[in-house]
Design a protein around this motif. Sequence first.
Motif, PDB file in Angstrom:
ATOM      1  N   ALA A   1       0.828  -1.210   0.000  1.00 61.65           N
ATOM      2  CA  ALA A   1       0.000   0.000   0.000  1.00 61.65           C
ATOM      3  C   ALA A   1       0.858   1.254   0.000  1.00 61.65           C
ATOM      4  CB  ALA A   1      -0.935  -0.004   1.209  1.00 61.65           C
ATOM      5  N   GLY A   2       2.011   1.183   0.674  1.00 61.75           N
ATOM      6  CA  GLY A   2       2.921   2.321   0.665  1.00 61.75           C
ATOM      7  C   GLY A   2       3.589   2.518  -0.685  1.00 61.75           C
ATOM      8  N   ALA A   3       3.791   1.416  -1.413  1.00 61.14           N
ATOM      9  CA  ALA A   3       4.471   1.497  -2.715  1.00 61.14           C
ATOM     10  C   ALA A   3       3.514   1.901  -3.829  1.00 61.14           C
ATOM     11  CB  ALA A   3       5.118   0.147  -3.046  1.00 61.14           C
ATOM     12  N   ILE A   4       2.266   1.428  -3.774  1.00 58.70           N
ATOM     13  CA  ILE A   4       1.308   1.804  -4.818  1.00 58.70           C
ATOM     14  C   ILE A   4       0.198   2.651  -4.182  1.00 58.70           C
ATOM     15  CG2 ILE A   4       1.816   0.029  -6.526  1.00 58.70           C
ATOM     16  CD1 ILE A   4      -0.268  -1.770  -5.306  1.00 58.70           C
ATOM     17  N   GLU A   5      -0.917   2.029  -3.848  1.00 61.41           N
ATOM     18  CA  GLU A   5      -1.998   2.729  -3.157  1.00 61.41           C
ATOM     19  C   GLU A   5      -2.874   1.697  -2.470  1.00 61.41           C
ATOM     20  OE1 GLU A   5      -4.612   4.754  -5.770  1.00 61.41           O
ATOM     21  OE2 GLU A   5      -5.362   2.905  -6.694  1.00 61.41           O
ATOM     22  N   PRO A   6      -3.647   2.092  -1.444  1.00 63.25           N
ATOM     23  CA  PRO A   6      -4.489   1.123  -0.730  1.00 63.25           C
ATOM     24  C   PRO A   6      -5.507   0.417  -1.622  1.00 63.25           C
ATOM     25  CG  PRO A   6      -4.223   3.100   0.589  1.00 63.25           C
ATOM     26  CD  PRO A   6      -3.610   3.392  -0.750  1.00 63.25           C
ATOM     27  N   ARG A   7      -6.161   1.147  -2.535  1.00 63.97           N
ATOM     28  CA  ARG A   7      -7.204   0.525  -3.362  1.00 63.97           C
ATOM     29  C   ARG A   7      -6.624  -0.583  -4.240  1.00 63.97           C
ATOM     30  NH1 ARG A   7     -12.130   2.792  -4.695  1.00 63.97           N
ATOM     31  NH2 ARG A   7     -11.328   4.887  -4.272  1.00 63.97           N
ATOM     32  N   ALA A   8      -5.511  -0.307  -4.893  1.00 60.96           N
ATOM     33  CA  ALA A   8      -4.884  -1.317  -5.744  1.00 60.96           C
ATOM     34  C   ALA A   8      -4.405  -2.504  -4.922  1.00 60.96           C
ATOM     35  CB  ALA A   8      -3.719  -0.701  -6.512  1.00 60.96           C
ATOM     36  N   THR A   9      -3.945  -2.244  -3.708  1.00 60.35           N
ATOM     37  CA  THR A   9      -3.514  -3.328  -2.824  1.00 60.35           C
ATOM     38  C   THR A   9      -4.684  -4.240  -2.479  1.00 60.35           C
ATOM     39  OG1 THR A   9      -1.787  -1.936  -1.874  1.00 60.35           O
ATOM     40  CG2 THR A   9      -2.463  -3.864  -0.597  1.00 60.35           C
ATOM     41  N   LEU A  10      -5.843  -3.644  -2.204  1.00 60.14           N
ATOM     42  CA  LEU A  10      -7.030  -4.447  -1.907  1.00 60.14           C
ATOM     43  C   LEU A  10      -7.441  -5.303  -3.096  1.00 60.14           C
ATOM     44  CD1 LEU A  10      -9.192  -1.880   0.102  1.00 60.14           C
ATOM     45  CD2 LEU A  10      -8.033  -3.899   0.999  1.00 60.14           C
ATOM     46  N   VAL A  11      -7.328  -4.776  -4.298  1.00 60.21           N
ATOM     47  CA  VAL A  11      -7.656  -5.553  -5.499  1.00 60.21           C
ATOM     48  C   VAL A  11      -6.772  -6.794  -5.589  1.00 60.21           C
ATOM     49  CG1 VAL A  11      -7.611  -5.565  -8.024  1.00 60.21           C
ATOM     50  CG2 VAL A  11      -8.549  -3.589  -6.807  1.00 60.21           C
TER      51      VAL A  11
END
Length: 440
Positions: A390-400
């Motif tokens: 989540a720190g490297a990309i974003e929380p939403r993409a991490t959840l996907v």
Amino acid sequence: MASLFRERDFALLWSGQSVSELGSSVTYVALPLVAVVALHARAFEVSVVTAASSIAWLIVGLPAGVWVDRLPRRPLLIGVDAGRALLMGTVPVAWWLHVLSLAQLVVVAFAVGLLSVFFDVGYPAYLPSVVPRDRLVEGNGALAASESAANIVGPGLGGVLVQLVGAPIALLADAASFVVSAVSLAAMRAGGGPPGPGERGRSRSAAGAGTGRALQRPPRQRLSRDIASGIRYVRAHPLPRTVAVAGALGNFVLGGYQAVIFVFLARQVGLSAGPIGVLLALSSCGGLLGALLAGPLSRRVGDARLMWAAPSVMAVFGLLVTLTGTGPRLAWYVAGALPMSLGVAAFNVCVRAAMQVAAPDAMLGRVTATARLLSRGATPVGALVAGALAGAIEPRATLVILLLLLVALPVWLLLSPVGRVREVAQLAPAPTERAREPVG
């Protein structure tokens, strides 16, 4: 058949655990918000706090199983509740003294998690001393229903408490709930000690029925041999082995989900503590429904089939959570998270009852600890991986990414022996085999 709630010991156990689960649901919201709001922690730091509460499984999971099999289980559970109450109470005290730090939050989360390992191993091992074997699904369902009800009320209550008194002070609710749980356990009569001559008969008599399970206390061995016997038992039998791997897959995803979801809702969607608590409460209605339906569904379709059908529901609907946004798009969170919580609750009820049936009483602590070491140990790993991602990309993409991985859970169960039977009892060892404890 008389209701289990007419049994004094079960009524006390259920009431104490219901209050404790309500307090823990408040902490589920308040603890990460202490890091986010009071200490201004970054996403990875929040994931460290989340991981600290479950990483203890990797350290004391297996020895805890041995001690649960060696010690009287009810006094052990009472001591654990008292310790958790004291530890949780240190956070609001430190905040009031203006000395609260992220390091203390991590230490408290770890220490409470350490004690919770003993409770989470001892609690399922104690339940068969209270509830007859043929009513374990009913007993686990009632306890899971109260847990789900607490998850409905608790997050909303937690959000309100955080806004009214602040996140650190809100943790006092959990400390008080541990005290209530300890008092309820102290008032019970079922001893729940390691099976010894005559004790199992007394425990079963208090619960209302006997099952003819092992009455002989095995000779005490070295700690390493006791641990090894539990590991061998899980490896040798398809049911606990399958459940352990399934738990690891599911908890890796759910551990990461829990670590990221608060950051996602608070910072990417832009919600305050109150609306977050309301959303969590609404989604938790699925958990209550799943716990209430688990018993009837398992009787209708078979609990083995329910074990793989429940995570299939989680995998199908989970991705809807990632569509959450402001305004009307908040409905996507409930549409995805509610079926997810339904699937988790139904799956857990079946798994708990299956594990209690699949092992002899003298080994129930070790077998539970071995299976949960894999499943619970995956939670902090998932939390740390998700926090870094989540720190490297974003929380939403991490959840996907996390929720796409959830598809592996029903696939594993369908390909395992569980996918080839209707009832998990078909995979349980024969009575003669259950009576023999492996020698280290």
